[in-house]
Motif scaffolding. Structure first.
Motif: not given
Length: 92
Positions: A45-57
């Protein structure tokens, strides 16, 4: 589609609301009300990213994390550090 006319008063009001919100966030941060560790949903929510993007990070090492009993936690200071070091500079 109806259109709306935005006046200078509307813009001034928006500016004041935005400044109030920023001030509120800064006060919370200086008072220590922003939690040190955030869960994945909060970071998304803070970064406005999807679960997949967070996993990639996480996978590529961009965003450090700690896993405790199946729950992933992120240090809020580390998130701030990553955002600061990856800031794009537009020098004209």
């Amino acid at each position: 589609m109806p259109t709306s006319i935005i006046t200078t008063d509307d813009l001034r009001e928006f500016k004041m609301e935005l400044l109030d919100k920023i001030k509120e966030l800064l006060e919370k941060q200086s008072a220590g009300k922003i939690r040190k560790y955030l869960k994945s949903a909060e970071v998304m929510e803070l970064l406005q990213v999807s679960p997949g993007t967070l996993q990639n990070l996480r996978i590529n090492g961009t965003l450090p994390y700690t896993k405790v009993g199946g729950i992933i936690y992120y240090d809020s200071e580390e998130i701030h550090k990553v955002l600061t070091t990856n800031r794009a500079r537009n020098d004209f």
